[in-house]
Design a protein around this motif. Structure first.
Motif, PDB file in Angstrom:
ATOM      1  N   LEU A   1       0.853  -1.188   0.000  1.00  0.00           N
ATOM      2  CA  LEU A   1       0.000   0.000   0.000  1.00  0.00           C
ATOM      3  C   LEU A   1       0.883   1.230   0.000  1.00  0.00           C
ATOM      4  CD1 LEU A   1      -2.650  -1.038   2.683  1.00  0.00           C
ATOM      5  CD2 LEU A   1      -2.850  -1.215   0.204  1.00  0.00           C
ATOM      6  N   ARG A   2       0.559   2.205  -0.855  1.00  0.00           N
ATOM      7  CA  ARG A   2       1.393   3.394  -0.987  1.00  0.00           C
ATOM      8  C   ARG A   2       0.511   4.635  -1.124  1.00  0.00           C
ATOM      9  NH1 ARG A   2       4.375   1.842  -6.227  1.00  0.00           N
ATOM     10  NH2 ARG A   2       2.418   0.730  -6.497  1.00  0.00           N
ATOM     11  N   GLY A   3       0.758   5.611  -0.253  1.00  0.00           N
ATOM     12  CA  GLY A   3       0.073   6.891  -0.379  1.00  0.00           C
ATOM     13  C   GLY A   3      -1.432   6.835  -0.218  1.00  0.00           C
ATOM     14  N   ILE A   4      -1.923   5.902   0.592  1.00  0.00           N
ATOM     15  CA  ILE A   4      -3.373   5.745   0.759  1.00  0.00           C
ATOM     16  C   ILE A   4      -3.852   6.570   1.948  1.00  0.00           C
ATOM     17  CG2 ILE A   4      -5.141   4.105   1.538  1.00  0.00           C
ATOM     18  CD1 ILE A   4      -3.989   2.069  -0.295  1.00  0.00           C
ATOM     19  N   SER A   5      -4.943   7.295   1.761  1.00  0.00           N
ATOM     20  CA  SER A   5      -5.552   8.050   2.846  1.00  0.00           C
ATOM     21  C   SER A   5      -7.058   8.085   2.645  1.00  0.00           C
ATOM     22  CB  SER A   5      -5.005   9.485   2.891  1.00  0.00           C
ATOM     23  OG  SER A   5      -5.597  10.207   3.959  1.00  0.00           O
ATOM     24  N   PHE A   6      -7.799   7.636   3.658  1.00  0.00           N
ATOM     25  CA  PHE A   6      -9.261   7.735   3.610  1.00  0.00           C
ATOM     26  C   PHE A   6      -9.819   7.710   5.021  1.00  0.00           C
ATOM     27  CE2 PHE A   6      -8.349   3.162   3.189  1.00  0.00           C
ATOM     28  CZ  PHE A   6      -9.190   2.602   4.154  1.00  0.00           C
ATOM     29  N   GLU A   7     -11.051   8.157   5.152  1.00  0.00           N
ATOM     30  CA  GLU A   7     -11.727   8.213   6.451  1.00  0.00           C
ATOM     31  C   GLU A   7     -13.098   7.560   6.320  1.00  0.00           C
ATOM     32  OE1 GLU A   7     -13.257  11.512   9.781  1.00  0.00           O
ATOM     33  OE2 GLU A   7     -12.242  12.152   7.945  1.00  0.00           O
ATOM     34  N   ILE A   8     -13.441   6.748   7.306  1.00  0.00           N
ATOM     35  CA  ILE A   8     -14.777   6.147   7.392  1.00  0.00           C
ATOM     36  C   ILE A   8     -15.431   6.717   8.642  1.00  0.00           C
ATOM     37  CG2 ILE A   8     -16.104   4.005   7.445  1.00  0.00           C
ATOM     38  CD1 ILE A   8     -13.504   2.570   6.566  1.00  0.00           C
ATOM     39  N   ARG A   9     -16.550   7.349   8.492  1.00  0.00           N
ATOM     40  CA  ARG A   9     -17.230   7.953   9.637  1.00  0.00           C
ATOM     41  C   ARG A   9     -18.036   6.902  10.404  1.00  0.00           C
ATOM     42  NH1 ARG A   9     -18.087  11.930   5.720  1.00  0.00           N
ATOM     43  NH2 ARG A   9     -20.293  11.396   5.473  1.00  0.00           N
ATOM     44  N   PRO A  10     -18.302   7.139  11.683  1.00  0.00           N
ATOM     45  CA  PRO A  10     -19.067   6.169  12.481  1.00  0.00           C
ATOM     46  C   PRO A  10     -20.392   5.810  11.816  1.00  0.00           C
ATOM     47  CG  PRO A  10     -18.131   7.851  13.909  1.00  0.00           C
ATOM     48  CD  PRO A  10     -17.859   8.294  12.507  1.00  0.00           C
ATOM     49  N   GLY A  11     -20.658   4.509  11.753  1.00  0.00           N
ATOM     50  CA  GLY A  11     -21.906   4.031  11.183  1.00  0.00           C
ATOM     51  C   GLY A  11     -21.890   3.853   9.679  1.00  0.00           C
ATOM     52  N   GLN A  12     -20.792   4.257   9.023  1.00  0.00           N
ATOM     53  CA  GLN A  12     -20.740   4.136   7.572  1.00  0.00           C
ATOM     54  C   GLN A  12     -20.309   2.734   7.136  1.00  0.00           C
ATOM     55  OE1 GLN A  12     -18.193   7.274   5.953  1.00  0.00           O
ATOM     56  NE2 GLN A  12     -20.021   8.360   5.294  1.00  0.00           N
ATOM     57  N   LEU A  13     -20.692   2.386   5.913  1.00  0.00           N
ATOM     58  CA  LEU A  13     -20.218   1.184   5.243  1.00  0.00           C
ATOM     59  C   LEU A  13     -19.280   1.607   4.118  1.00  0.00           C
ATOM     60  CD1 LEU A  13     -20.158  -1.761   4.260  1.00  0.00           C
ATOM     61  CD2 LEU A  13     -22.371  -1.353   3.143  1.00  0.00           C
ATOM     62  N   ALA A  14     -18.021   1.182   4.216  1.00  0.00           N
ATOM     63  CA  ALA A  14     -17.040   1.454   3.172  1.00  0.00           C
ATOM     64  C   ALA A  14     -16.721   0.151   2.458  1.00  0.00           C
ATOM     65  CB  ALA A  14     -15.769   2.050   3.765  1.00  0.00           C
ATOM     66  N   ALA A  15     -16.851   0.152   1.136  1.00  0.00           N
ATOM     67  CA  ALA A  15     -16.595  -1.041   0.341  1.00  0.00           C
ATOM     68  C   ALA A  15     -15.259  -0.914  -0.369  1.00  0.00           C
ATOM     69  CB  ALA A  15     -17.714  -1.238  -0.680  1.00  0.00           C
ATOM     70  N   LEU A  16     -14.415  -1.918  -0.219  1.00  0.00           N
ATOM     71  CA  LEU A  16     -13.136  -1.974  -0.920  1.00  0.00           C
ATOM     72  C   LEU A  16     -13.295  -2.832  -2.169  1.00  0.00           C
ATOM     73  CD1 LEU A  16     -10.593  -2.649   1.972  1.00  0.00           C
ATOM     74  CD2 LEU A  16     -10.660  -0.601   0.548  1.00  0.00           C
ATOM     75  N   VAL A  17     -12.948  -2.285  -3.320  1.00  0.00           N
ATOM     76  CA  VAL A  17     -12.988  -3.060  -4.551  1.00  0.00           C
ATOM     77  C   VAL A  17     -11.679  -2.853  -5.305  1.00  0.00           C
ATOM     78  CG1 VAL A  17     -15.503  -2.846  -4.720  1.00  0.00           C
ATOM     79  CG2 VAL A  17     -14.059  -1.252  -5.966  1.00  0.00           C
ATOM     80  N   GLY A  18     -11.371  -3.786  -6.189  1.00  0.00           N
ATOM     81  CA  GLY A  18     -10.156  -3.680  -6.978  1.00  0.00           C
ATOM     82  C   GLY A  18      -9.756  -5.039  -7.506  1.00  0.00           C
ATOM     83  N   PRO A  19      -8.866  -5.064  -8.476  1.00  0.00           N
ATOM     84  CA  PRO A  19      -8.409  -6.334  -9.036  1.00  0.00           C
ATOM     85  C   PRO A  19      -7.690  -7.177  -7.985  1.00  0.00           C
ATOM     86  CG  PRO A  19      -7.693  -4.459 -10.387  1.00  0.00           C
ATOM     87  CD  PRO A  19      -8.211  -3.907  -9.102  1.00  0.00           C
ATOM     88  N   SER A  20      -7.524  -8.455  -8.262  1.00  0.00           N
ATOM     89  CA  SER A  20      -6.760  -9.333  -7.386  1.00  0.00           C
ATOM     90  C   SER A  20      -5.349  -8.793  -7.214  1.00  0.00           C
ATOM     91  CB  SER A  20      -6.707 -10.740  -7.993  1.00  0.00           C
ATOM     92  OG  SER A  20      -5.941 -11.595  -7.179  1.00  0.00           O
ATOM     93  N   GLY A  21      -4.877  -8.770  -5.947  1.00  0.00           N
ATOM     94  CA  GLY A  21      -3.527  -8.267  -5.688  1.00  0.00           C
ATOM     95  C   GLY A  21      -3.423  -6.768  -5.556  1.00  0.00           C
ATOM     96  N   SER A  22      -4.549  -6.072  -5.487  1.00  0.00           N
ATOM     97  CA  SER A  22      -4.511  -4.605  -5.434  1.00  0.00           C
ATOM     98  C   SER A  22      -4.248  -4.073  -4.031  1.00  0.00           C
ATOM     99  CB  SER A  22      -5.825  -4.025  -5.959  1.00  0.00           C
ATOM    100  OG  SER A  22      -6.927  -4.481  -5.199  1.00  0.00           O
ATOM    101  N   GLY A  23      -4.377  -4.922  -2.992  1.00  0.00           N
ATOM    102  CA  GLY A  23      -4.104  -4.476  -1.622  1.00  0.00           C
ATOM    103  C   GLY A  23      -5.318  -4.449  -0.722  1.00  0.00           C
ATOM    104  N   LYS A  24      -6.417  -5.025  -1.155  1.00  0.00           N
ATOM    105  CA  LYS A  24      -7.658  -4.965  -0.363  1.00  0.00           C
ATOM    106  C   LYS A  24      -7.498  -5.674   0.997  1.00  0.00           C
ATOM    107  CE  LYS A  24     -10.214  -6.955  -3.538  1.00  0.00           C
ATOM    108  NZ  LYS A  24      -9.164  -7.215  -4.566  1.00  0.00           N
ATOM    109  N   THR A  25      -6.995  -6.890   0.969  1.00  0.00           N
ATOM    110  CA  THR A  25      -6.832  -7.640   2.218  1.00  0.00           C
ATOM    111  C   THR A  25      -5.808  -6.962   3.119  1.00  0.00           C
ATOM    112  OG1 THR A  25      -7.451  -9.737   1.190  1.00  0.00           O
ATOM    113  CG2 THR A  25      -6.170  -9.864   3.220  1.00  0.00           C
TER     114      THR A  25
END
Length: 224
Positions: A1-25
């Motif tokens: 993972l490089r240069g990633i920045s994001f915020e999830i607010r309380p109660g929100q659902l954030a979905a991670l998507v991307g090709p295999s090997g993109s860094g989701k796990t």
């Protein structure tokens, strides 16, 4: 993972998507501190995770992964690992919510049935529903979830998704999304590619951009 920045607010659902090997796990493993970042910080309520007691972090986070780990013990003991002081009624209520109570009740020794090393006596769908029941019993503030059910039969998948939909409604969730219904319900979709966050937004916003998400939608999610 490089240069990633994001915020999830309380109660929100954030979905991670991307090709295999993109860094989701990898992204989901940072939250419970399976990994620590070599640069930057991961924060809950403004607190660097490394400043929190591991017990407090564990109490706050519940995980359901593709690889469910069960101990060579009874179904009940595996469930109580999440909340040792839970009553029999609480355990049963969690299992009903996870669509697994009737199955457990039908086992030779019910909740006292030994599941075997890593739960080998249960099918993949049964193990995953036990894991969901364990998270429901724990009742964490934050849910980290890989909802992949590609190896399950259609009946098991339907039971699991019904259980997951119920528990995601009432807590902050970070989900590696494999289903269109989860993506449509997400407050924010985070699109990863080669370890970088390349797009973010709602389903409609990302489709309108015509970028990587739009391509993934056409190839992976449209028929899901």
């Amino acid at each position: 993972l490089r240069g990633i920045s994001f915020e999830i607010r309380p109660g929100q659902l954030a979905a991670l998507v991307g090709p295999s090997g993109s860094g989701k796990t990898t992204a989901t493993y940072l939250l419970p501190r399976f990994y620590d970042p070599t640069e930057g910080t991961v924060r809950i309520d403004g607190h660097d995770l490394r400043d929190l007691k591991l017990s407090a972090l564990s109490d706050a986070i519940g995980m359901v992964t593709q690889e469910t780990f069960l101990f060579n013990d009874t179904v009940r003991a595996n469930l109580l690992y999440a909340k040792p002081e839970a009553s029999a009624a609480e355990v049963e209520a969690a299992c009903r919510a996870a669509n697994i109570h009737d199955f457990i009740a039908g086992l030779p020794d019910g909740y006292d049935t030994i599941v075997g090393n890593r739960g080998y006596r249960l099918s993949g769908g049964e193990k995953q529903r036990v894991a969901i029941a364990r998270v429901i019993l724990k009742n964490p503030r934050i849910l980290v979830l890989d909802e992949a059910t590609s190896s399950l039969d259609s009946q098991s998948e339907a039971l699991i998704q019904e259980a997951l939909d119920g528990i995601m409604k009432i807590r902050t969730s970070l989900v590696i999304a494999h289903r269109l219904s989860t993506i449509l319900a997400a407050d924010v979709i985070l699109v990863l590619e080669a370890g970088r966050l390349v797009e973010r937004g709602t389903h409609a916003e990302l489709l309108a951009k015509g970028g990587l998400y739009a391509s993934l939608y056409e190839t992976q999610f449209k028929s899901a």
